[in-house]
Write an enzyme that holds these catalytic residues in place. Structure first.
Site, PDB file in Angstrom:
ATOM      1  N   GLY A   1      53.243  64.503  36.849  1.00 10.17           N
ATOM      2  CA  GLY A   1      54.562  64.032  37.267  1.00 10.17           C
ATOM      3  C   GLY A   1      54.929  62.795  36.461  1.00 10.17           C
TER       4      GLY A   1
ATOM      5  N   GLY B   1      58.653  61.414  35.554  1.00  7.30           N
ATOM      6  CA  GLY B   1      59.595  60.940  36.565  1.00  7.30           C
ATOM      7  C   GLY B   1      59.788  59.434  36.579  1.00  7.30           C
ATOM      8  N   GLN B   2      60.472  58.962  37.652  1.00  6.16           N
ATOM      9  CA  GLN B   2      60.819  57.537  37.728  1.00  6.16           C
ATOM     10  C   GLN B   2      59.575  56.649  37.710  1.00  6.16           C
ATOM     11  OE1 GLN B   2      62.528  56.119  41.416  1.00  6.16           O
ATOM     12  NE2 GLN B   2      63.445  54.342  40.459  1.00  6.16           N
TER      13      GLN B   2
ATOM     14  N   ASP C   1      53.468  66.929  32.994  1.00 10.35           N
ATOM     15  CA  ASP C   1      54.666  67.195  33.807  1.00 10.35           C
ATOM     16  C   ASP C   1      55.052  68.650  33.572  1.00 10.35           C
ATOM     17  OD1 ASP C   1      56.886  64.990  35.106  1.00 10.35           O
ATOM     18  OD2 ASP C   1      57.661  67.007  34.715  1.00 10.35           O
ATOM     19  N   ILE C   2      55.899  69.169  34.457  1.00 10.79           N
ATOM     20  CA  ILE C   2      56.379  70.540  34.289  1.00 10.79           C
ATOM     21  C   ILE C   2      57.439  70.608  33.186  1.00 10.79           C
ATOM     22  CG2 ILE C   2      58.258  70.449  35.995  1.00 10.79           C
ATOM     23  CD1 ILE C   2      57.201  73.219  36.980  1.00 10.79           C
TER      24      ILE C   2
ATOM     25  N   ASP D   1      52.086  72.828  35.334  1.00 12.24           N
ATOM     26  CA  ASP D   1      52.730  73.034  36.639  1.00 12.24           C
ATOM     27  C   ASP D   1      51.661  72.808  37.708  1.00 12.24           C
ATOM     28  OD1 ASP D   1      53.910  73.907  38.951  1.00 12.24           O
ATOM     29  OD2 ASP D   1      54.448  75.906  38.191  1.00 12.24           O
ATOM     30  N   ILE D   2      51.853  71.809  38.547  1.00 11.05           N
ATOM     31  CA  ILE D   2      50.838  71.495  39.559  1.00 11.05           C
ATOM     32  C   ILE D   2      50.612  72.670  40.499  1.00 11.05           C
ATOM     33  CG2 ILE D   2      52.482  70.377  41.162  1.00 11.05           C
ATOM     34  CD1 ILE D   2      48.806  69.370  40.639  1.00 11.05           C
TER      35      ILE D   2
ATOM     36  N   TYR E   1      60.418  65.917  53.922  1.00 14.52           N
ATOM     37  CA  TYR E   1      59.704  65.026  52.996  1.00 14.52           C
ATOM     38  C   TYR E   1      58.726  64.132  53.772  1.00 14.52           C
ATOM     39  CZ  TYR E   1      59.303  61.149  49.571  1.00 14.52           C
ATOM     40  OH  TYR E   1      58.860  60.173  48.702  1.00 14.52           O
TER      41      TYR E   1
ATOM     42  N   LYS F   1      54.637  63.968  53.679  1.00 15.99           N
ATOM     43  CA  LYS F   1      53.892  62.747  53.334  1.00 15.99           C
ATOM     44  C   LYS F   1      52.918  62.385  54.447  1.00 15.99           C
ATOM     45  CE  LYS F   1      55.496  61.799  49.231  1.00 15.99           C
ATOM     46  NZ  LYS F   1      54.630  61.932  48.055  1.00 15.99           N
TER      47      LYS F   1
HETATM   48  P1  NAD Z   1      60.579  61.877  40.314  1.00 13.72           P
HETATM   49  O1  NAD Z   1      61.315  62.989  40.952  1.00 13.72           O
HETATM   50  O2  NAD Z   1      61.319  60.896  39.507  1.00 13.72           O
HETATM   51  O3  NAD Z   1      59.405  62.446  39.418  1.00 13.72           O
HETATM   52  C1  NAD Z   1      58.614  63.541  39.797  1.00 13.72           C
HETATM   53  C2  NAD Z   1      58.144  64.229  38.535  1.00 13.72           C
HETATM   54  O4  NAD Z   1      57.348  65.341  38.931  1.00 13.72           O
HETATM   55  C3  NAD Z   1      59.292  64.763  37.663  1.00 13.72           C
HETATM   56  O5  NAD Z   1      59.163  64.331  36.333  1.00 13.72           O
HETATM   57  C4  NAD Z   1      59.141  66.263  37.762  1.00 13.72           C
HETATM   58  O6  NAD Z   1      59.500  66.955  36.578  1.00 13.72           O
HETATM   59  C5  NAD Z   1      57.653  66.407  38.052  1.00 13.72           C
HETATM   60  N1  NAD Z   1      57.345  67.694  38.676  1.00 13.72           N
HETATM   61  C6  NAD Z   1      58.095  68.362  39.590  1.00 13.72           C
HETATM   62  N2  NAD Z   1      57.506  69.523  39.887  1.00 13.72           N
HETATM   63  C7  NAD Z   1      56.381  69.594  39.164  1.00 13.72           C
HETATM   64  C8  NAD Z   1      55.367  70.566  39.041  1.00 13.72           C
HETATM   65  N3  NAD Z   1      55.413  71.716  39.705  1.00 13.72           N
HETATM   66  N4  NAD Z   1      54.326  70.313  38.202  1.00 13.72           N
HETATM   67  C9  NAD Z   1      54.293  69.155  37.495  1.00 13.72           C
HETATM   68  N5  NAD Z   1      55.242  68.217  37.554  1.00 13.72           N
HETATM   69  C10 NAD Z   1      56.277  68.420  38.388  1.00 13.72           C
HETATM   70  O7  NAD Z   1      59.766  61.149  41.491  1.00 13.72           O
HETATM   71  P2  NAD Z   1      59.223  59.639  41.527  1.00 13.72           P
HETATM   72  O8  NAD Z   1      60.280  58.806  42.120  1.00 13.72           O
HETATM   73  O9  NAD Z   1      58.627  59.275  40.223  1.00 13.72           O
HETATM   74  O10 NAD Z   1      58.105  59.800  42.649  1.00 13.72           O
HETATM   75  C11 NAD Z   1      56.759  60.068  42.329  1.00 13.72           C
HETATM   76  C12 NAD Z   1      55.981  60.116  43.627  1.00 13.72           C
HETATM   77  O11 NAD Z   1      56.129  58.881  44.329  1.00 13.72           O
HETATM   78  C13 NAD Z   1      56.441  61.208  44.600  1.00 13.72           C
HETATM   79  O12 NAD Z   1      55.330  61.713  45.275  1.00 13.72           O
HETATM   80  C14 NAD Z   1      57.323  60.458  45.573  1.00 13.72           C
HETATM   81  O13 NAD Z   1      57.338  61.074  46.827  1.00 13.72           O
HETATM   82  C15 NAD Z   1      56.623  59.115  45.635  1.00 13.72           C
HETATM   83  N6  NAD Z   1      57.538  58.046  46.077  1.00 13.72           N
HETATM   84  C16 NAD Z   1      58.561  57.653  45.268  1.00 13.72           C
HETATM   85  C17 NAD Z   1      59.429  56.645  45.700  1.00 13.72           C
HETATM   86  C18 NAD Z   1      60.572  56.163  44.843  1.00 13.72           C
HETATM   87  O14 NAD Z   1      61.415  55.370  45.330  1.00 13.72           O
HETATM   88  N7  NAD Z   1      60.682  56.593  43.585  1.00 13.72           N
HETATM   89  C19 NAD Z   1      59.225  56.038  46.946  1.00 13.72           C
HETATM   90  C20 NAD Z   1      58.179  56.504  47.754  1.00 13.72           C
HETATM   91  C21 NAD Z   1      57.329  57.489  47.290  1.00 13.72           C
HETATM   92  C1  AKB Z   2      63.308  58.609  48.777  1.00 20.73           C
HETATM   93  O1  AKB Z   2      64.352  57.971  49.036  1.00 20.73           O
HETATM   94  O2  AKB Z   2      63.125  59.794  49.064  1.00 20.73           O
HETATM   95  C2  AKB Z   2      62.181  57.850  48.117  1.00 20.73           C
HETATM   96  C3  AKB Z   2      61.227  57.322  49.138  1.00 20.73           C
HETATM   97  C4  AKB Z   2      61.511  56.060  49.820  1.00 20.73           C
HETATM   98  O3  AKB Z   2      60.241  57.949  49.410  1.00 20.73           O
HETATM   99  N1  AKB Z   2      62.726  56.821  47.296  1.00 20.73           N
END
Ligand code: NAD
Ligand code: AKB
Length: 311
Positions: free
Chosen positions: A8, A11-12, A34-35, A52-53, A142, A146
């Site tokens: 992943g 992602g962000q 990443d996918i 792909d996870i 979601y 979690k």
């Molecule tokens: P994001 O959506 O920006 O990134 C997720 C990445 O996973 C993407 O690049 C996507 O292409 C990849 N992905 C999706 N399906 C896939 C698959 N089947 N195989 C491989 N890769 C795959 O999410 P993020 O904000 O970077 O969040 C990452 C983790 O942190 C998540 O588990 C999210 O729940 C957790 N989280 C994020 C936040 C936040 O504010 N960003 C807050 C709390 C928790």
């Molecule tokens: C969302 O809004 O879904 C995420 C989180 C707080 O887990 N940024």
């Protein structure tokens, strides 16, 4: 240190985590996965694999054949996107976790980071300064995924000695990589719109307080937790992490100090109900005590950093 994979990584969080780990260790040790067909530009200077996870056998073969020791599993659907596709969100958010937990149980992987979220809390949770241990009745798919994930992490630690670590991240605010479909995404978008047009329509109401954090702090927390001695860690579900708590009106005021003409309007949509079910602020004293967590960015410093870096 052996090899690390970030699943992943596109992602962000993954983009910035990959950058930070490659700065700390050598580039070749940190594999981004990443996918997506290609890695984001920012992390194209190191190894990347399309994975792909949900393809359990491909993930197992890659990790075993390449002797990966540490896995950061970030692939998931976030809160808003998950509500639109609950079946798939449950599948993605849970199956990937079991694949990695099982690899660790079998001795192939030594350490796992898997992120949880403030979404594990629900409408019956005390909303202010939410404690580590409290009522948890999440009302989103979601949040349910979690919370279930946290329970399984703790179970694998207790039953099989799996070294899995986790943080309940608040909403994360960053400028290097865009957010991926969460309820807290407005707090990133507001900066882009403020710079681009001077106007922003918020999908949450003006007085919706949520816990948030600047990405630099979140990455530092993640690495700090992963480097902490195992015998100091009392929590094997996921650590609360507080960050900064603010409403859309408050973040708009902070932006107005730099851009006085900035205007915000409010048109709450389905994400309002999700936000209403989450805490206003979080008590992270366990993280402070167990791995010396200390917040770096307050709202003013974060606002300045965002506005200076968005072009
Ligand atoms: P994001 O959506 O920006 O990134 C997720 C990445 O996973 C993407 O690049 C996507 O292409 C990849 N992905 C999706 N399906 C896939 C698959 N089947 N195989 C491989 N890769 C795959 O999410 P993020 O904000 O970077 O969040 C990452 C983790 O942190 C998540 O588990 C999210 O729940 C957790 N989280 C994020 C936040 C936040 O504010 N960003 C807050 C709390 C928790
Ligand atoms: C969302 O809004 O879904 C995420 C989180 C707080 O887990 N940024």
């Amino acid at each position: 240190m052996g090899k690390t994979i970030i699943i992943g990584a596109g992602g962000q969080i993954g983009t910035e985590l990959t950058l930070a780990l490659r700065n700390q260790y050598t580039k070749d040790q940190i594999i981004a996965a990443d996918i997506k067909d290609n890695a984001p530009e920012l992390i194209q200077d190191g190894p990347y694999i399309q994975l792909d996870i949900l393809n359990r056998e491909a993930v197992r073969s890659y990790i075993i054949d390449n002797q990966i020791e540490t896995v950061y599993l970030l692939a998931a659907l976030l809160s808003a996107t998950a509500e639109k596709n609950p079946d798939f969100a449950w599948k993605l958010n849970m199956e990937g976790l079991f694949t990695i937990l099982d690899l660790a149980k079998e001795g192939h992987v030594k350490k796992i980071f898997w992120p949880s979220s403030i979404a594990v809390f629900g409408p019956t949770t005390p909303a202010d300064n939410t404690p580590q241990h409290t009522v948890m009745e999440p009302s989103t798919v979601y949040g349910i995924s979690k919370q279930a994930g946290e329970r399984w992490c703790e179970y694998y630690y207790n039953k099989f000695g799996v070294d899995v670590r986790s943080i309940r991240y608040p909403g994360l605010i960053s400028y290097k990589s865009p957010p991926g479909g969460g309820t807290t995404d407005y707090a990133v978008d507001i900066f882009y719109k403020a710079k681009a047009t001077g106007k922003f329509t918020c999908f949450l109401s003006k007085d919706t307080a949520l816990p948030m954090m600047f990405m630099d702090d979140a990455i530092r927390a993640t690495i700090q937790l992963m480097d902490a001695p195992a015998d100091r860690l009392r929590i094997r579900s996921a650590y609360n992490l507080g960050g900064i708590s603010f409403t859309p009106e408050e973040i708009a005021s902070s932006i107005k100090k730099h851009l006085p003409a900035f205007e915000i309007t409010y048109e709450p949509d389905f994400r309002q109900a999700i936000a209403d079910s989450w805490p206003n602020s979080i008590d992270d004293s366990y993280a402070q005590q167990d791995w010396d967590w200390k917040l770096g960015f307050d709202m003013e410093r974060m606002t300045r950093e965002m506005l200076e870096n968005i072009h």
